[in-house]
Design an enzyme around this catalytic site. Structure first.
Site, PDB file in Angstrom:
ATOM      1  N   LYS A  17       0.830  -1.219   0.000  1.00  0.00           N
ATOM      2  CA  LYS A  17       0.000   0.000   0.000  1.00  0.00           C
ATOM      3  C   LYS A  17       0.862   1.266   0.000  1.00  0.00           C
ATOM      4  O   LYS A  17       0.610   2.183  -0.765  1.00  0.00           O
ATOM      5  CB  LYS A  17      -0.882   0.070   1.256  1.00  0.00           C
ATOM      6  CG  LYS A  17      -1.942  -0.963   1.359  1.00  0.00           C
ATOM      7  CD  LYS A  17      -2.917  -0.632   2.491  1.00  0.00           C
ATOM      8  CE  LYS A  17      -2.293  -0.413   3.852  1.00  0.00           C
ATOM      9  NZ  LYS A  17      -1.643  -1.577   4.456  1.00  0.00           N
TER      10      LYS A  17
ATOM     11  N   ARG B  80      -9.219   1.384   9.702  1.00  0.00           N
ATOM     12  CA  ARG B  80      -8.816  -0.009   9.866  1.00  0.00           C
ATOM     13  C   ARG B  80      -9.852  -0.781  10.679  1.00  0.00           C
ATOM     14  O   ARG B  80      -9.674  -1.984  10.911  1.00  0.00           O
ATOM     15  CB  ARG B  80      -7.493  -0.049  10.619  1.00  0.00           C
ATOM     16  CG  ARG B  80      -6.290  -0.458   9.771  1.00  0.00           C
ATOM     17  CD  ARG B  80      -5.076  -0.308  10.651  1.00  0.00           C
ATOM     18  NE  ARG B  80      -3.948  -1.064  10.264  1.00  0.00           N
ATOM     19  CZ  ARG B  80      -2.881  -0.532   9.655  1.00  0.00           C
ATOM     20  NH1 ARG B  80      -2.869   0.722   9.289  1.00  0.00           N
ATOM     21  NH2 ARG B  80      -1.842  -1.295   9.412  1.00  0.00           N
TER      22      ARG B  80
ATOM     23  N   ARG C 148      11.669  -7.079   5.601  1.00  0.00           N
ATOM     24  CA  ARG C 148      11.631  -5.626   5.471  1.00  0.00           C
ATOM     25  C   ARG C 148      12.547  -4.928   6.475  1.00  0.00           C
ATOM     26  O   ARG C 148      12.610  -5.331   7.629  1.00  0.00           O
ATOM     27  CB  ARG C 148      10.178  -5.209   5.737  1.00  0.00           C
ATOM     28  CG  ARG C 148       9.799  -3.901   5.182  1.00  0.00           C
ATOM     29  CD  ARG C 148       8.344  -3.903   4.863  1.00  0.00           C
ATOM     30  NE  ARG C 148       7.544  -3.538   6.024  1.00  0.00           N
ATOM     31  CZ  ARG C 148       6.293  -3.094   5.931  1.00  0.00           C
ATOM     32  NH1 ARG C 148       5.716  -2.990   4.758  1.00  0.00           N
ATOM     33  NH2 ARG C 148       5.622  -2.799   7.006  1.00  0.00           N
TER      34      ARG C 148
ATOM     35  N   ARG D 184      11.828  -3.275  12.131  1.00  0.00           N
ATOM     36  CA  ARG D 184      10.785  -2.775  13.034  1.00  0.00           C
ATOM     37  C   ARG D 184      10.313  -3.920  13.927  1.00  0.00           C
ATOM     38  O   ARG D 184      10.189  -5.046  13.465  1.00  0.00           O
ATOM     39  CB  ARG D 184       9.572  -2.295  12.204  1.00  0.00           C
ATOM     40  CG  ARG D 184       9.691  -0.892  11.719  1.00  0.00           C
ATOM     41  CD  ARG D 184       8.696  -0.530  10.636  1.00  0.00           C
ATOM     42  NE  ARG D 184       7.341  -1.060  10.748  1.00  0.00           N
ATOM     43  CZ  ARG D 184       6.379  -0.798   9.853  1.00  0.00           C
ATOM     44  NH1 ARG D 184       6.628   0.000   8.823  1.00  0.00           N
ATOM     45  NH2 ARG D 184       5.180  -1.307   9.975  1.00  0.00           N
TER      46      ARG D 184
ATOM     47  N   ARG E  53      -0.389  -9.202  13.308  1.00  0.00           N
ATOM     48  CA  ARG E  53      -0.902  -8.136  12.422  1.00  0.00           C
ATOM     49  C   ARG E  53      -1.842  -8.712  11.356  1.00  0.00           C
ATOM     50  O   ARG E  53      -2.854  -8.101  11.022  1.00  0.00           O
ATOM     51  CB  ARG E  53       0.258  -7.409  11.739  1.00  0.00           C
ATOM     52  CG  ARG E  53       0.980  -6.465  12.670  1.00  0.00           C
ATOM     53  CD  ARG E  53       2.296  -6.035  12.106  1.00  0.00           C
ATOM     54  NE  ARG E  53       2.161  -5.036  11.057  1.00  0.00           N
ATOM     55  CZ  ARG E  53       3.145  -4.706  10.216  1.00  0.00           C
ATOM     56  NH1 ARG E  53       4.304  -5.311  10.282  1.00  0.00           N
ATOM     57  NH2 ARG E  53       2.949  -3.770   9.316  1.00  0.00           N
TER      58      ARG E  53
END
Ligand code: AMP
Length: 214
Positions: free
Chosen positions: A13, A88, A127, A160, A171
């Protein structure tokens, strides 16, 4: 033009949002980026958000809604905006409906990114984020330990907390439970984009679809 991007974490996104925001010349509003900036700045908001974010949980609706309400009041949002990562939850969506109604504004489209779970896990766990400029890179680009540098600004990159395995699983579960119901909520406004290929392919596919709404 008021657009919402919905998609699971890791669906790309953020990357595609930059393209859409340039294409329609509207600001890209990412609640995740705003919370991360607040964390870097060490503000009260950042500290509060961190308690939830590090485990992959959602920041409470009242905090998130207030943040977005303030942001979309800014002058650069007069001609429209692109929301990435908000709403969300159903309560956030109904708060947004009320904000738009109060200002006589109408949501243009909801762009939904769909990707299979195994691709999401691979993307998220590889990531890395730059401590300085926030740019996201991937271990497949050769960045695999914290001594490696950001390809954009040369500063240190890190993983992260919410890109670590337990948080990723959480998540994805949170997305399915709290965010997927929005697909039905926005049913008539949804434009679905299959987002499981290379970035450029997705961008081309999306550009074609977006021409029809521009
Ligand atoms: P993102 O960068 O969009 O994946 O967001 C990272 C994290 O920020 C999420 O896992 C949540 O903890 C928090 N966050 C971002 N947007 C929202 C939102 N609309 N509601 C609640 N929490 C959010």
């Amino acid at each position: 033009m008021i657009l919402i991007l919905i998609g699971p974490p890791g669906s790309g996104k953020g990357t595609q949002a930059k393209f859409i925001s340039d294409r329609f010349n509207i600001p890209h509003i990412s609640t995740g980026d705003m919370f991360r900036q607040a964390m870097r700045d060490g503000t009260e908001l950042g500290k509060k958000a961190n308690e939830y974010m590090e485990h992959g949980n959602l920041v409470p609706d009242d905090v998130t809604v207030a943040l977005v309400e303030d942001r979309i009041r800014c002058e650069d949002c007069n001609a429209g905006f692109l929301l990435d990562g908000f709403p969300r939850t159903i309560p956030q969506a109904s708060a947004l409906d009320k904000m738009l109604e109060r200002n006589n504004r109408v949501l243009t489209k909801v762009i939904l990114f769909t990707v299979s779970d195994d691709i999401l896990v691979k993307r998220l766990s590889g990531r890395r984020t730059c401590r300085s400029c926030g740019k996201i890179s991937h271990v497949s680009q050769g960045i695999n330990n914290k001594l490696d540098k950001c390809p954009a600004c040369g500063q240190e990159v890190f993983q992260r907390d919410d890109d670590k395995p337990e948080a990723i699983i959480n998540r994805l579960a949170v997305y399915k439970k709290s965010t997927e119901p929005l697909i039905d909520y926005y049913k008539r406004k949804v434009l679905e984009i299959l987002a499981d290929g290379p970035i450029d392919e997705i961008k081309t596919r999306m550009a074609e679809d977006l021409e029809n709404i521009g």
